[in-house]
Scaffold this motif. Structure first.
Motif, PDB file in Angstrom:
ATOM      1  N   SER A 135     -10.173   2.622  -4.075  1.00  0.00           N
ATOM      2  CA  SER A 135      -9.897   3.969  -3.571  1.00  0.00           C
ATOM      3  C   SER A 135      -9.249   3.921  -2.187  1.00  0.00           C
ATOM      4  N   SER A 136      -8.041   4.479  -2.081  1.00  0.00           N
ATOM      5  CA  SER A 136      -7.353   4.516  -0.775  1.00  0.00           C
ATOM      6  C   SER A 136      -8.114   5.408   0.185  1.00  0.00           C
ATOM      7  N   ALA A 211      -5.014  11.567  -6.658  1.00  0.00           N
ATOM      8  CA  ALA A 211      -5.908  11.488  -5.495  1.00  0.00           C
ATOM      9  C   ALA A 211      -6.172  10.014  -5.190  1.00  0.00           C
ATOM     10  N   ILE A 213      -8.542   8.079  -5.330  1.00  0.00           N
ATOM     11  CA  ILE A 213      -9.857   7.691  -5.858  1.00  0.00           C
ATOM     12  C   ILE A 213      -9.641   6.757  -7.062  1.00  0.00           C
ATOM     13  N   PRO A 214     -10.693   6.025  -7.487  1.00  0.00           N
ATOM     14  CA  PRO A 214     -10.493   5.068  -8.578  1.00  0.00           C
ATOM     15  C   PRO A 214      -9.918   5.712  -9.845  1.00  0.00           C
ATOM     16  N   ALA A 216      -7.332   7.366 -10.527  1.00  0.00           N
ATOM     17  CA  ALA A 216      -6.684   8.688 -10.500  1.00  0.00           C
ATOM     18  C   ALA A 216      -5.313   8.603 -11.171  1.00  0.00           C
ATOM     19  N   GLY A 217      -4.660   7.451 -11.023  1.00  0.00           N
ATOM     20  CA  GLY A 217      -3.327   7.272 -11.601  1.00  0.00           C
ATOM     21  C   GLY A 217      -3.338   7.386 -13.114  1.00  0.00           C
ATOM     22  N   ARG A 249      -3.433  -2.265  -7.626  1.00  0.00           N
ATOM     23  CA  ARG A 249      -2.456  -1.271  -7.151  1.00  0.00           C
ATOM     24  C   ARG A 249      -2.983  -0.532  -5.922  1.00  0.00           C
ATOM     25  N   ASN A 253      -1.190  -0.052  -2.417  1.00  0.00           N
ATOM     26  CA  ASN A 253      -1.070   1.290  -1.797  1.00  0.00           C
ATOM     27  C   ASN A 253      -1.512   1.238  -0.342  1.00  0.00           C
TER      28      ASN A 253
HETATM   29  N1  ASP Z   1      -7.023   4.130  -7.100  1.00  0.00           N
HETATM   30  C1  ASP Z   1      -5.727   4.415  -6.529  1.00  0.00           C
HETATM   31  C2  ASP Z   1      -5.848   4.708  -5.064  1.00  0.00           C
HETATM   32  O1  ASP Z   1      -6.866   5.167  -4.620  1.00  0.00           O
HETATM   33  C3  ASP Z   1      -5.056   5.559  -7.233  1.00  0.00           C
HETATM   34  C4  ASP Z   1      -4.703   5.129  -8.627  1.00  0.00           C
HETATM   35  O2  ASP Z   1      -3.645   4.534  -8.795  1.00  0.00           O
HETATM   36  O3  ASP Z   1      -5.481   5.337  -9.543  1.00  0.00           O
HETATM   37  O4  ASP Z   1      -4.920   4.476  -4.315  1.00  0.00           O
END
Ligand code: ASP
Length: 307
Positions: A135-136, A211, A213-214, A216-217, A249, A253
């Motif tokens: 999660s970013s 978002a 969060i885990p 989300a993509g 990823r 990010n």
């Molecule tokens: N988990 C990624 C993030 O928090 C978003 C994603 O690609 O699901 O940056």
């Protein structure tokens, strides 16, 4: 002679929705206080949707289990699919590596005349947190701390990192495009050059909307699949490896957000120094105690007028 063949598929016009949202947002920004009721309505709707999404996420393990089992039963040969999934996994990993360590490194070098690897080597803590949490947003405080330790101006980090953690998701954009193309190939859906461009544009828009969060993509990828007329259930084809890809990823990010902050700091160093010189807090305090309001406002305007 050009022979145009037209085929219509019934899907949501995602690009249209994205474009309309951008135009509406700009218009609301221009409206100022009279646009506030609509803005509040949209904000409340978005918050309500977040709560509903939380409930759905709680139920998702059961749903995902049945989706994956159904897909496995549908397959003629599990070994072939697992092999293809491996190739997909490696493609995303290679793409993330090239993007993070070559493309971004070159852009960083062109703008700052410095190699980013020295900075990346000091990012162990926030990159490990990004990998661990997926999660970013959760990594944000650690990223800010790491950049503070590197001597990056706090005004830059505190502006760039929150924006980056929500908007700038290079890794996610790359993964969404690769995943959509992989699913199309698995389903034997040929993609024209135009569809590939549409996939790239929507993947970028979807990553902005995701978002920090885990996984989300994975959710916003429905938009990308929709653009090329693929059913959203096909996401279950890549779910098995998504938890691991998500961590890689997210790391990219976060790394790109941090490099972005360092770059902005480098480009605006002189400006920031000037502003500090013009209006040190004690300078303002002294002026304020002298009750010379006119002078205070001149200094403040001079210092922060352009912000
Ligand atoms: N988990 C990624 C993030 O928090 C978003 C994603 O690609 O699901 O940056």
């Amino acid at each position: 002679m050009w022979d145009f063949k037209q085929k219509n598929t019934a899907t949501t016009n995602v690009l249209g929705v994205v474009m309309f949202s951008v135009v509406l947002g700009t218009a609301l920004g221009k409206l100022g206080s009279s646009g506030k009721p609509l803005l509040d309505f949209l904000y409340a709707t978005s918050e309500a949707m977040m709560i509903i999404t939380h409930w759905v996420i709680w139920l998702s393990p059961v749903g995902v289990f049945f989706l994956v089992v159904a897909k496995i039963l549908e397959m003629d040969s599990l070994a072939i699919i697992v092999g293809k999934l491996g190739a997909y996994f490696c493609t995303v990993m290679l793409g993330l590596f090239i993007h993070g360590f070559i493309t971004i490194a070159v852009i960083f070098f062109i703008c700052t005349r410095k190699l980013p690897y020295r900075y990346i080597s000091k990012m162990g803590q926030n990159l490990a947190t990004a990998f661990g949490t997926g999660s970013s947003s959760a990594t944000m405080p650690v990223t800010i701390n790491t950049l503070d330790d590197m001597g990056i101006d706090p005004r830059v980090t505190r502006f760039v990192i929150p924006v980056g953690a929500t908007v700038n998701m290079d890794g996610t954009a790359l993964y969404e495009a690769v995943a959509a193309i992989f699913i199309a190939q698995l389903r034997n859906v040929g993609l024209s050059f135009g569809s590939l461009v549409a996939v790239s544009v929507t993947a970028t828009a979807a990553s902005i909307g995701a978002a920090g969060i885990p996984s989300a993509g994975l959710v916003t990828m429905v938009m990308v699949l929709d653009t090329v007329g693929l059913p959203s259930e096909d996401i279950s084809l890549i779910i098995a490896v998504d938890w691991l890809l998500d961590r890689f990823r997210t790391t990219i990010n976060v790394m790109c957000d941090s490099l972005g902050a360092i770059l902005v700091d480098h480009l605006s160093r002189n400006d920031l120094k000037e502003k500090l010189e013009l209006a040190e807090p004690h300078e303002l305090m002294e002026l304020k105690s002298s009750n010379n309001d006119k002078e205070v406002s001149t200094v403040v305007k001079k210092s922060y007028g352009s912000i």
